[in-house]
Design an enzyme around this catalytic site. Sequence first.
Site, PDB file in Angstrom:
ATOM      1  N   THR A 195       1.300  -0.383 -17.063  1.00  0.00           N
ATOM      2  CA  THR A 195       0.377  -1.142 -16.216  1.00  0.00           C
ATOM      3  C   THR A 195      -1.006  -1.284 -16.838  1.00  0.00           C
ATOM      4  OG1 THR A 195      -0.332   0.807 -14.910  1.00  0.00           O
ATOM      5  CG2 THR A 195       1.621  -0.390 -14.157  1.00  0.00           C
ATOM      6  N   LEU A 241      -3.686  -4.141 -13.525  1.00  0.00           N
ATOM      7  CA  LEU A 241      -3.013  -4.608 -12.310  1.00  0.00           C
ATOM      8  C   LEU A 241      -1.731  -3.789 -12.153  1.00  0.00           C
ATOM      9  CD1 LEU A 241      -3.446  -6.825 -10.138  1.00  0.00           C
ATOM     10  CD2 LEU A 241      -1.856  -8.249 -11.452  1.00  0.00           C
ATOM     11  N   HIS A 242      -1.800  -2.715 -11.378  1.00  0.00           N
ATOM     12  CA  HIS A 242      -0.708  -1.750 -11.331  1.00  0.00           C
ATOM     13  C   HIS A 242       0.477  -2.198 -10.470  1.00  0.00           C
ATOM     14  CE1 HIS A 242      -3.346   1.164 -13.291  1.00  0.00           C
ATOM     15  NE2 HIS A 242      -4.241   1.006 -12.329  1.00  0.00           N
ATOM     16  N   ASP A 243       0.253  -2.304  -9.168  1.00  0.00           N
ATOM     17  CA  ASP A 243       1.361  -2.415  -8.223  1.00  0.00           C
ATOM     18  C   ASP A 243       2.162  -3.711  -8.306  1.00  0.00           C
ATOM     19  OD1 ASP A 243       0.932   0.129  -7.262  1.00  0.00           O
ATOM     20  OD2 ASP A 243      -0.322  -0.518  -5.601  1.00  0.00           O
TER      21      ASP A 243
END
Length: 312
Positions: A195, A241-243
């Site tokens: 990520t 931008l992880h999720d």
Amino acid sequence: MSIQSLIIDCDPGVDDAVALFLAFAAPELEVLAVTTVGGNVPGALTQRNARMMRQIAGREDVPVFGGAERPLKRPPAGAGDFHGAEGLGDLEPFAPTGIIADGPAANAIVDLVMKRPAGSVAVAVLGPMTNLALAMKRERRLAEHLGPVVVMGGARSEGGNVTASAEFNIWADPDAAAVVFGAGCEVIAFGLDATHQVRATEDRIRAIEKIRTEPARTTAALLRFSQRTERQATGEAAPPLHDPCPIAWLMRPDLFTLKPCRIEVETNSELTRGHTAVEFRVDPAAARHRWAVAADAQGVFDLLAETLKAKK
């Protein structure tokens, strides 16, 4: 085009909100429910925030179930510094018109998965894994009935973002993560190694700002907030931008490189609490876990923009 049935378990949270917008608009996904958990902010706020995003997206058909407000064995944690006091950056909170669904999240996960054919329902866990662990404790057959469990959590080569070796979602409830990784179901983990490659550069944010839909405008505002907090915290101009990464993988698996592995979670040491021990020396044919090692960042942002532009 095949359509993947999906439950999204999350703790909105700025990047959770972007992930919800992506999933709500994705023609490849049938979102059966959103379940919420205390994590980035307390459970009452994550529940409200999920309903806010549902309303903005015009997806009142998707039920939102409230879930665990604290980890299995530990005091609640929080990440308000990176998400704002209300969990949604600069967005002005409002009271959503859509109500919360009846029953706890863990029960909803069990009911939705077990009434469908085995392997047909994926679960995307974008926060602490408390709800899914509770569901597994309630229904012992759940792990073998689940489709892929796609997780945002963990760290290996990148190091942690809460401690030297732990990423927030795993650190917040390592005991729940240990239950899920140890359950024998297929788990695809998108940790910081992947990520951190998917960053919201100025050009990528501007591309989303040009899209004239309410979910896109809200997404752009959330990314601007992340841009400011990332610059203040690390000096970096482009926040990760992880999720949305697990959601993007469900839509476009070719955007990520995965490696078979075995993942175990440290639960006993406070020094290394939540550390994910990712072991690649496994038999690929027998491995139940996969770890994301690379991401096509521009491809992920192109997918986000294209999907928000052509929302359901």
